[in-house]
Design an enzyme around this catalytic site. Structure first.
Site: not given
Ligand code: NAI
Ligand code: 3HC
Length: 704
Positions: A416, A437, A449, A487
């Site tokens: 993000s 993104h 994006e 953002n």
């Molecule tokens: P989340 O915490 O829901 O999911 C992250 C997942 O990654 C977890 O299930 C975790 O087990 C997994 N993970 C962590 N390290 C890992 C590894 N080494 N190998 C494989 N899996 C691994 O987080 P979320 O919200 O899905 O965010 C993920 C990314 O997307 C972040 O970079 C965030 O900034 C970005 N993002 C989030 C948005 C949102 O609204 N939540 C919107 C747009 C982007």
């Protein structure tokens, strides 16, 4: 099919020609890409009609188009310019009054003015697979070439109200059933036009003038639609005028047409028309980027790393678009959670009618594979990383991906805020690294994006755009910076809301003002939904580098200190239980305490002032994002906010809104607000220059 050898074809102008085959005269339209009813097309049809009507050998006329569709509507690019004769309404009346029967062949997407031309003909045949509709309402207008008068005469008031107020196209079968068309045929338009005209001459296909029919009045349908629109679309102008126009269809045609014209003109003058048409073009303009000439790399297999909120959403979007997906997680528990979320997302797609129920299982079993070993992504053409927002974790993953994926595979991050250049630098192939993104929920939100780092290859950027098209998303090009386009701007204007909250406005007052402006949700409703813990973590991360001059509002952090993170914990700025969400009294107490601590005497804010400050802050930061070159053009910023942040479509986006307000007024506002906080409210140079020369953001879209 080509015309028979003995037909004589004559060009009327560049886009219209006529052909004669015995007693049949054909009018052939060829105005790519969508046969829009431009001035050339309208005048060409008029002249063609005059020619064929004057020809005593001609007994019936067939009208059809070459290319992908029959007329897809009036030429939207002519809106706002001085009208040129013949107008489309006059052309429709002229066709209807023809002394020779005229049958029209519809194919592709016969929309708006295209359908209105058809309704004025004496019979209508559609190719199987044709979609017909009156989408004018989505552009802030109403069908202005007789559609509101002729559709009810053929299909009845209730069906016409649905068609006209929803703007949604219907299938040829539905059109046949409702009476809008007379026949569905298989074949090509030329062949069908000839056959239909022969059938007219033979008396096998009946013809009639729509104006000779009368509308069956249906006051119940009119009242029900009015009540529905009052409730669902209170801020929009044109849907209500559509109902008024359909109501007038029980008058004699000439009077109804006059009323339609009056209402159409009112819509044309409404700022909502300009906003909605700008939104229509923004969706298409964003694809025009410097890299669009590069050839996209082929992507057939996709890998997604991280099965959390975003990873499972991205995997769902890719699966729904037909891609085989391998999902990678840290452990089996993570994979189980991710797979369960994907299954739930697919269930939702089935419920929304986007996916056939029987396909759901075959997608899960046949297209989705899972792994805890990144080496299993070796055969992927594109890998999208969506793990925790932590540079250390992301670097580690990209180092591994660099080793295990095949040369030429694209390595994308869904970060993000983080620096894609830094991520690319840990690989030996920064040209393959890009930011993609997505927005949450990723299988539903249309925005993506495409974040272009310093060394990203042009073909990799082009692949991002081509992927978006396959996922039915709208891609917008962004440069690298903290937060990219959306953002980055949101983080800034959210502070304006926080300042107002600190100075006296309640979260509910702010949310009410912003939803009143047309956003689906206000900033505090959004914060509660996204989870207050996310910005809490970001606030902590940024604390060390926050400039001393910046006013900091700790209210949300204090709410988080209580363990209240918004919806997911049952309370945040609002309370969420079995009753409707309502302001959280404990959060209001925290707000009072923080005001006391900071020595702030709260004052009243009007709804108008809240909107002005919020929108001005958004425009201020958006202007800086342009100055920095993060966004290519103002229209890219508009698209980001329209398709990713719920900006009201009828307002066209923040930069279009800025032009409506005027650069001079924006500068005046910023300078006035700067009396309270000169650090936050600083006039961007670009805006000041624009105000001085009375310029606009629209000019920057044109490249002037
Ligand atoms: P989340 O915490 O829901 O999911 C992250 C997942 O990654 C977890 O299930 C975790 O087990 C997994 N993970 C962590 N390290 C890992 C590894 N080494 N190998 C494989 N899996 C691994 O987080 P979320 O919200 O899905 O965010 C993920 C990314 O997307 C972040 O970079 C965030 O900034 C970005 N993002 C989030 C948005 C949102 O609204 N939540 C919107 C747009 C982007
Ligand atoms: N006028 C001018 N240009 C139009 C146009 C129109 N009505 N419809 C599409 N275009 C242009 C697009 O801007 C695009 O241009 P670009 O290549 O320079 O970006 C090009 O035609 C191709 O359009 P799409 O990329 O959208 O092509 P698709 O095949 O994906 O979709 C479509 C085709 C379904 C026809 C879609 O373009 C569409 O929905 N168009 C608008 C239809 C519409 O709203 N018609 C009503 C117009 S208002 C009217 O008729 C008023 C009357 O009642 C008086």
């Amino acid at each position: 099919m080509n015309l028979p050898d003995d037909t004589v074809s004559t060009g009327i102008n560049d886009v219209v020609s006529i052909a004669r085959d015995g007693a049949i005269g054909l009018i052939v339209l060829d105005n790519p890409p969508v046969n829009a009813a431009s001035h050339a097309l309208r005048s060409g049809i008029w002249k063609a009609m005059e020619t064929l009507q004057a020809d005593s050998a001609i007994k019936a006329i067939g009208l059809y188009a070459r290319g992908r569709t029959f007329i897809a509507g009036a030429d939207i690019r002519e809106f706002g310019k001085p009208p040129q004769d013949p107008w489309l309404p006059d052309l429709c009346n002229f066709l209807e009054d023809s002394n020779k029967p005229i049958v029209c062949v519809l194919h592709g997407t016969t929309l708006g003015g295209g359908l209105e031309v058809a309704l004025a003909c004496h019979a209508r045949v559609a190719l199987a697979g044709t979609r017909v509709g009156l989408p004018e309402v989505t552009l802030g207008i109403l069908p202005g070439a007789g559609g509101t008068q002729r559709a009810p005469r053929l299909a009845g008031v209730a069906a016409s109200l649905d068609l006209i107020t929803s703007g949604k196209p219907i299938s040829a079968e539905q059109a046949l059933e409702s009476g809008l068309i007379d026949r569905i045929s298989e074949g090509d338009p030329c062949e069908i036009a000839l056959k239909a005209a022969q059938d007219v001459i033979a008396g096998v296909l009946a013809t009639r003038r729509t104006k000779d029919l009368s509308t069956q009045p249906d006051q119940d349908a009119i009242s029900a639609m009015r009540a529905k629109l009052e409730k669902t679309q209170p801020l929009l102008f044109s849907p209500h005028k559509c109902v008024d126009a359909v109501e007038a269809s029980s008058l004699p045609l000439s009077e109804g047409l006059q009323e339609e014209r009056r209402l159409f003109n009112a819509c044309m003058e409404s700022p909502q028309r300009a906003g909605l048409i700008h939104a229509f073009f923004s969706e298409r303009a964003v694809a025009k980027v410097p890299e669009s000439l590069a050839t996209p790399r082929e992507v057939t297999r996709i890998g997604v790393i991280g099965g959390g909120t975003m990873g499972s959403g991205i995997a769902t979007a890719a699966l729904l678009a037909g891609f085989p997906v391998t999902l990678s997680e840290r452990d089996q528990a993570g994979l189980d959670r991710g797979t369960a979320t994907i299954a739930k997302n697919l269930d939702g797609a089935v419920k929304r009618g986007k996916l056939a129920a029987e396909k759901r299982d075959s997608i899960l079993e046949g297209r989705l594979s899972t792994t805890t070993d990144l080496a299993d992504l070796a055969d992927r053409d594109l890998v999208i990383e969506a793990v925790f927002e932590d540079m250390g974790v992301k670097r580690e993953i990209f180092e591994t991906l660099d080793k295990v994926t095949r040369p030429g595979a694209i390595l994308a991050s869904n970060t993000s805020y983080l620096d894609i250049n830094e991520i690319a630098a840990v690989t030996s192939r920064p040209e393959d690294v890009i930011g993609l993104h997505f927005f949450s929920p990723a299988h539903i939100m249309r925005l993506m994006e495409v974040v272009v780092a310093d060394k990203t290859g042009a073909d990799v950027v082009a692949t991002g755009f081509s992927l978006a098209r396959k996922l039915k998303k709208i891609a917008v090009r962004s440069g690298v910076c903290d937060g990219f386009i959306g953002n980055r701007i949101m983080t800034f204007y959210k502070k304006a809301a926080d300042y107002m909250m600190m100075d006296g406005a309640s979260p509910e007052e702010i949310d009410t003002a912003i939803t009143g402006f047309g956003f689906a949700m206000g900033p505090y409703q959004v914060a509660d939904l996204a989870g207050l813990d996310i910005s809490w973590a970001a606030n902590k991360r940024r604390a060390a580098t926050r400039p001393a001059e910046e006013r900091y509002i700790p209210i949300a952090d204090q709410i988080c200190e209580q363990g209240w993170f918004g919806r997911k914990t049952g309370q945040g700025f609002y309370v969420y239980d079995e009753k409707a969400p309502r302001p959280n009294p404990d959060a209001l107490t925290i707000i009072d305490q923080e005001r006391d601590k900071a020595g702030v005497a709260p004052r009243a804010f009007t709804q108008g002032e809240i909107v002005d400050r919020f929108v001005t802050a958004m425009i201020l930061k958006a202007t800086r994002v342009l100055e920095e070159g993060i966004a290519l053009r103002p229209i890219d910023i508009d698209a980001v906010f329209l398709f990713g942040y719920g900006f009201p479509r009828f307002r066209g986006g923040p930069m279009h809104t800025a032009d409506q307000i005027g650069a001079g007024e924006l500068v005046r506002r910023i300078e006035a607000y700067a009396q309270e906080d000169a650090y936050y409210w600083q006039v961007p140079e670009l805006l000041r220059n624009m105000a001085e020369r009375d310029g606009s953001f629209a000019e920057m879209n044109e490249g002037t």
